[in-house]
Design a protein around this motif. Structure first.
Motif, PDB file in Angstrom:
ATOM      1  N   HIS A 121      38.536  41.765  43.805  1.00 45.57           N
ATOM      2  CA  HIS A 121      39.340  42.929  43.423  1.00 45.57           C
ATOM      3  C   HIS A 121      38.861  44.184  44.154  1.00 45.57           C
ATOM      4  N   SER A 122      39.806  44.952  44.674  1.00 45.83           N
ATOM      5  CA  SER A 122      39.553  46.254  45.323  1.00 45.83           C
ATOM      6  C   SER A 122      38.808  46.147  46.649  1.00 45.83           C
ATOM      7  N   CYS A 123      38.678  44.951  47.216  1.00 47.84           N
ATOM      8  CA  CYS A 123      38.099  44.791  48.551  1.00 47.84           C
ATOM      9  C   CYS A 123      39.203  44.352  49.507  1.00 47.84           C
ATOM     10  N   SER A 124      39.286  45.010  50.650  1.00 50.67           N
ATOM     11  CA  SER A 124      40.420  44.779  51.540  1.00 50.67           C
ATOM     12  C   SER A 124      40.069  44.057  52.832  1.00 50.67           C
ATOM     13  N   ILE A 125      38.791  43.975  53.187  1.00 51.92           N
ATOM     14  CA  ILE A 125      38.381  43.376  54.452  1.00 51.92           C
ATOM     15  C   ILE A 125      37.264  42.362  54.195  1.00 51.92           C
ATOM     16  N   VAL A 126      37.187  41.344  55.066  1.00 53.96           N
ATOM     17  CA  VAL A 126      36.161  40.321  54.906  1.00 53.96           C
ATOM     18  C   VAL A 126      35.546  40.008  56.261  1.00 53.96           C
ATOM     19  N   GLY A 141      37.291  49.419  48.681  1.00 53.34           N
ATOM     20  CA  GLY A 141      37.136  50.321  47.544  1.00 53.34           C
ATOM     21  C   GLY A 141      36.292  49.764  46.420  1.00 53.34           C
ATOM     22  N   GLY A 142      36.095  48.448  46.410  1.00 56.37           N
ATOM     23  CA  GLY A 142      35.268  47.817  45.387  1.00 56.37           C
ATOM     24  C   GLY A 142      33.814  47.683  45.774  1.00 56.37           C
ATOM     25  N   GLY A 143      33.412  48.310  46.892  1.00 57.53           N
ATOM     26  CA  GLY A 143      32.028  48.224  47.338  1.00 57.53           C
ATOM     27  C   GLY A 143      31.834  47.082  48.327  1.00 57.53           C
ATOM     28  N   ILE A 144      30.577  46.664  48.497  1.00 58.60           N
ATOM     29  CA  ILE A 144      30.235  45.552  49.382  1.00 58.60           C
ATOM     30  C   ILE A 144      29.826  44.368  48.513  1.00 58.60           C
ATOM     31  N   LYS A 145      30.483  43.222  48.718  1.00 57.67           N
ATOM     32  CA  LYS A 145      30.226  42.055  47.873  1.00 57.67           C
ATOM     33  C   LYS A 145      29.956  40.823  48.729  1.00 57.67           C
ATOM     34  N   GLN A 146      29.158  39.933  48.184  1.00 63.40           N
ATOM     35  CA  GLN A 146      28.800  38.685  48.868  1.00 63.40           C
ATOM     36  C   GLN A 146      29.303  37.502  48.047  1.00 63.40           C
ATOM     37  N   TYR A 147      29.862  36.506  48.742  1.00 67.08           N
ATOM     38  CA  TYR A 147      30.437  35.359  48.048  1.00 67.08           C
ATOM     39  C   TYR A 147      29.375  34.311  47.755  1.00 67.08           C
ATOM     40  N   ASP A 148      29.322  33.878  46.494  1.00 63.33           N
ATOM     41  CA  ASP A 148      28.425  32.808  46.055  1.00 63.33           C
ATOM     42  C   ASP A 148      29.212  31.500  46.119  1.00 63.33           C
TER      43      ASP A 148
END
Length: 325
Positions: A234-239, A251-258
């Motif tokens: 949610h709120s992340c637009s690029i990967v 917009g949701g910050g920086i996240k890492q996929y588990d």
């Protein structure tokens, strides 16, 4: 400097290989023999092979304040914090630059020529800058389908091809940059709607939002596979895929996929809109909506937080995209 041309060929080449990219244009103007060798594709590959190719950041900028559309690429060195502007992108007033990608010794700019019948549907075009010859050219004409500007996936593979898919029907295509040729791929299993693309260990992932799941394409078998439970956070637009990890940002910050838990975990609260891998870090920008002021940061995996690197101020230019060369 003519004495350099009188040196044994291998010694002359070894010297040229060590010339920094930002000084190569000057050398090519002074020495005809140097120009011939530096504009050979093998020269670029040799610099990479011997660890002599320094990593730079490509910034795609556009001027939205003037009556004429003006888009430029700036080569930024994070080490000494210097910039070098390349020649203006040959785009007209009806063209919107969208994304920048590095493929071998070329910088590929994905742009759209807006059509009268739709605001978000347009004809994609590739504008290609050859770093060896310092020249622009248009890529081959795009295939028949037109992806939605706001929702399709596009990314470059390590072997020098660019994949585009999603946002309209089940169509997908690959562009072979060195051959300047398009090829339509087999259709995906389902329409993906808004989605993002990334290359992971030789396979092209088209990751959707919400319940759209993910489609994975294997270039060796030309087969699509559906991954049901995987989707964009949610709120992340690029990967992007870096250091063996799938990372999303926006917009949701920086996240890492588990991969085992099938969940996204927060790495940093900064809200980048563009990012790229630079050396052993992720280089990102936190503002594109307000022309004139950009904040650049670097994030090193495992660090507690990101590090502010530089501020970039230009009241006329807007930041559009980023990649590493």
């Amino acid at each position: 400097m003519n004495f350099l041309e009188e040196l044994p060929e291998q010694i002359f080449l070894d010297i040229l290989l060590r010339v920094p990219y930002k000084s190569q244009s000057n050398i090519k103007q002074l020495l005809k023999a140097a120009k011939e060798k530096m504009e050979c594709p093998d020269f670029y590959q040799d610099r990479i092979k011997f660890g002599l190719a320094k990593k730079y950041i490509c910034l795609l900028l556009s001027d939205r304040t003037s009556s004429q559309y003006n888009a430029r690429i700036s080569i930024y060195d994070p080490v000494d914090q210097s910039c070098k502007l390349l020649s203006r992108i040959p785009a007209n007033a009806n063209t919107t630059v969208y994304k920048i990608m590095n493929v071998n010794h070329k910088i590929v700019v994905l742009a759209f020529e807006r059509l009268a019948f739709g605001r978000f549907y347009a004809t994609p075009i590739f504008l290609i800058y050859d770093l060896l010859s310092s020249t622009w050219k248009y890529g081959a004409k795009f295939p028949s389908f037109r992806p939605n500007i706001k929702g399709f996936s596009c990314c470059a593979s390590p072997d020098g091809t660019i994949y585009i898919a999603g946002a309209r029907d089940r169509e997908a295509a690959v562009y072979k940059v060195d051959e300047d040729k398009w090829e339509l791929l087999p259709e995906m299993h389902q329409e993906m709607g808004s989605c993002r693309g990334v290359f992971i260990e030789g396979m092209f992932y088209v990751i959707g939002f919400g319940n759209n799941g993910c489609q994975r394409f294997d270039p060796s078998t030309r087969v699509w596979t559906t991954i049901i439970n995987m989707s964009m956070p949610h709120s992340c637009s690029i990967v992007l895929y870096a250091f063996g990890q799938l990372i999303a940002y926006g917009g949701g910050g920086i996240k890492q996929y588990d991969w085992q838990g099938n969940v996204w975990r927060e790495l940093d609260t900064k809200k980048p809109f563009h990012a790229t891998v630079w050396c052993d870090r992720i280089f990102f920008c936190t503002s594109i909506c307000t022309p004139g002021h950009l904040q650049f940061y670097v994030y090193k995996p495992g660090a507690a937080s990101s590090e502010r690197l530089i501020s970039f101020d230009d009241e006329e230019m807007r930041f559009e995209s980023i990649d590493t060369i």
